[in-house]
Write a protein that holds these residues in place. Structure first.
Motif, PDB file in Angstrom:
ATOM      1  N   GLU A   1       0.862  -1.176   0.000  1.00 34.32           N
ATOM      2  CA  GLU A   1       0.000   0.000   0.000  1.00 34.32           C
ATOM      3  C   GLU A   1       0.903   1.232   0.000  1.00 34.32           C
ATOM      4  OE1 GLU A   1      -3.603   2.107   2.603  1.00 34.32           O
ATOM      5  OE2 GLU A   1      -2.723   0.187   3.246  1.00 34.32           O
ATOM      6  N   TYR A   2       0.713   2.094  -0.989  1.00 32.55           N
ATOM      7  CA  TYR A   2       1.598   3.223  -1.188  1.00 32.55           C
ATOM      8  C   TYR A   2       1.036   4.479  -0.515  1.00 32.55           C
ATOM      9  CZ  TYR A   2       3.721   0.237  -4.717  1.00 32.55           C
ATOM     10  OH  TYR A   2       4.337  -0.819  -5.362  1.00 32.55           O
ATOM     11  N   PHE A   3       1.945   5.306   0.033  1.00 33.03           N
ATOM     12  CA  PHE A   3       1.562   6.555   0.677  1.00 33.03           C
ATOM     13  C   PHE A   3       2.333   7.710   0.027  1.00 33.03           C
ATOM     14  CE2 PHE A   3       0.785   3.236   3.814  1.00 33.03           C
ATOM     15  CZ  PHE A   3      -0.519   3.511   4.174  1.00 33.03           C
ATOM     16  N   ASN A   4       2.480   8.810   0.726  1.00 36.70           N
ATOM     17  CA  ASN A   4       3.110   9.999   0.160  1.00 36.70           C
ATOM     18  C   ASN A   4       4.576   9.765  -0.191  1.00 36.70           C
ATOM     19  OD1 ASN A   4       0.706  11.398   0.530  1.00 36.70           O
ATOM     20  ND2 ASN A   4       1.302  12.078   2.595  1.00 36.70           N
TER      21      ASN A   4
ATOM     22  N   LYS B   1       4.783   1.831   9.171  1.00 36.14           N
ATOM     23  CA  LYS B   1       5.151   2.159   7.796  1.00 36.14           C
ATOM     24  C   LYS B   1       6.617   1.850   7.523  1.00 36.14           C
ATOM     25  CE  LYS B   1       1.650   5.760   7.147  1.00 36.14           C
ATOM     26  NZ  LYS B   1       1.409   7.192   6.825  1.00 36.14           N
TER      27      LYS B   1
ATOM     28  N   GLN C   1       9.338   6.658  -1.257  1.00 37.24           N
ATOM     29  CA  GLN C   1       8.061   6.930  -0.629  1.00 37.24           C
ATOM     30  C   GLN C   1       7.755   5.954   0.496  1.00 37.24           C
ATOM     31  OE1 GLN C   1       6.048   5.411  -4.611  1.00 37.24           O
ATOM     32  NE2 GLN C   1       4.462   5.990  -3.136  1.00 37.24           N
ATOM     33  N   GLU C   2       6.786   6.352   1.316  1.00 44.50           N
ATOM     34  CA  GLU C   2       6.346   5.508   2.412  1.00 44.50           C
ATOM     35  C   GLU C   2       5.383   4.445   1.892  1.00 44.50           C
ATOM     36  OE1 GLU C   2       4.613   8.049   5.315  1.00 44.50           O
ATOM     37  OE2 GLU C   2       6.535   8.590   6.213  1.00 44.50           O
TER      38      GLU C   2
ATOM     39  N   SER D   1       3.291   0.475   3.213  1.00 45.63           N
ATOM     40  CA  SER D   1       3.013  -0.506   4.259  1.00 45.63           C
ATOM     41  C   SER D   1       2.852  -1.858   3.595  1.00 45.63           C
ATOM     42  CB  SER D   1       1.750  -0.139   5.044  1.00 45.63           C
ATOM     43  OG  SER D   1       0.599  -0.221   4.228  1.00 45.63           O
TER      44      SER D   1
END
Length: 372
Positions: A221-224, A248, A238-239, A241
């Motif tokens: 799962e991709y974040f900022n 993270k 990028q961060e 999970s």
């Protein structure tokens, strides 16, 4: 001309005899020796590693031919059957403990890792050595194949093998890695063969930073994306999970100079992305380490068939590696480890000064020669 003991005698001084005898008494099985001892076993097997002897008979005959040069080492006569029996029966733990004592001495003079980090960097990997299952029935691997697996944790400080174990070939490397006790704040680098999200979580909870490659089938799962200017070769930072991990992580997408793309996963949020990629690149050093010991030491063919004999030979081989590392660190010479080993092989029983052998004085050409 100053008198010198043999090169072998000077090499053996790296091992403190009183420490060795203390370990030998603590790691003895059965009745006391009558005409043999563990020191004689050790010197015989050590010289076999340094000279590349191919069999016990070859080793014993070589020592017998040099008998008049070995008296000062405190060795007893080495019969082939006695050496074979001691290798089979006397606990290999003696050489495991000796290795760790010598490792502590090498660590005090080893150069620091090139990353200028105030923490240890460990490189993990394993290699498999094929064995004949009929000759080595304990070395279970596949139905008709035997093997021993060497598990290694190499420190980036001087590339010293700080963690080592040998298991049967069917032991997975990540199961061995889970047993390691790594100091908080240290970095550990490994390939995709060590993928285990439960172990990742344990490392994070212990305060250990890791760098690994992300599997293609990982549920991400991709974040900022992280702010800041990207270094050359960094496509994304990028961060993320991962399913099964609390907290993270960080994904660094990197393109190497050869055009190959890599996706690195780490919990080290404080490092530049380029350093993360460079840390994984450092893992190549453990591949070179395995290649070196297989080419230059006796770790692929064995002088005994029992598990104890195999482990005895492997731990002594690593002790030889530490001797070479110690000499290189202390003398600060430009020779490679292989060049040093070749010099020792050619001069092991010669009466020459070891320091002069490894670091000969610079000769100043005479004026007459300079005109030629």
């Amino acid at each position: 001309m100053a008198h010198c003991n043999t090169v072998l005698s000077q090499v053996v001084k790296f091992f403190r005899r009183h420490e060795f005898e203390s370990l030998a008494r603590a790691n003895h099985a059965g009745q006391k020796f009558r005409s043999f001892d563990r020191w004689s076993q050790f010197i015989a097997m050590l010289s076999g590693q340094l000279t590349g002897r191919k069999s016990l008979r070859d080793l014993v005959e070589n020592l017998a031919a040099q008998g008049h040069k070995l008296y000062h080492l405190g060795m007893k006569k080495v019969p082939r059957t006695t050496l074979a029996r001691v290798n089979e029966e006397q606990p290999h733990q003696l050489y495991k403990e000796l290795f760790h004592k010598m490792l502590g001495r090498c660590q005090t003079v080893a150069p620091k890792n090139r990353f200028k980090l105030d923490a240890k960097v460990y490189l993990l990997d394993a290699t498999t050595i094929s064995l004949c299952l009929k000759v080595f029935p304990w070395a279970t691997y596949q139905q008709k194949k035997g093997a021993v697996k060497l598990h290694m944790g190499l420190s980036a400080d001087g590339y010293l093998p700080e963690f080592f174990d040998a298991t049967t070939g069917n032991v997975h490397e990540v199961n061995w890695a889970k047993l390691l006790t790594l100091p908080a704040g240290s970095f550990v680098v490994f390939d995709r063969g060590y993928t285990d999200y439960g172990w990742y979580q344990a490392l994070m909870e212990s305060g250990v930073f890791f760098v690994a490659r992300l599997k293609d089938n990982a549920l991400v799962e991709y974040f900022n994306k992280r702010r800041g200017r990207k270094a050359q070769g960094v496509i994304a930072d990028q961060e993320i999970s991962l399913k099964g991990i609390t907290g993270k992580l960080r994904l660094v997408h990197f393109v190497a100079e050869d055009g190959n793309e890599y996706r690195f996963i780490t919990n080290a949020a404080h490092l530049p992305a380029a350093t993360v990629a460079d840390l994984y690149k450092e893992r190549w050093q453990i591949e070179l380490f395995f290649k070196w010991i297989k080419q230059n030491l006796k770790v692929k063919t064995f002088l005994g068939t029992s598990e104890n004999a195999v482990l005895t030979q492997l731990w002594i081989a690593l002790c030889v590696y530490l001797v070479l590392a110690w000499l290189k660190f202390k003398s600060k010479i430009g020779l490679s480890m292989q060049q040093m080993l070749r010099l020792l092989q050619l001069n092991l029983f010669e009466r020459r000064d070891l320091e002069t052998l490894l670091k000969p004085p610079q000769l100043t050409p005479s004026p007459q020669l300079a005109l030629l």
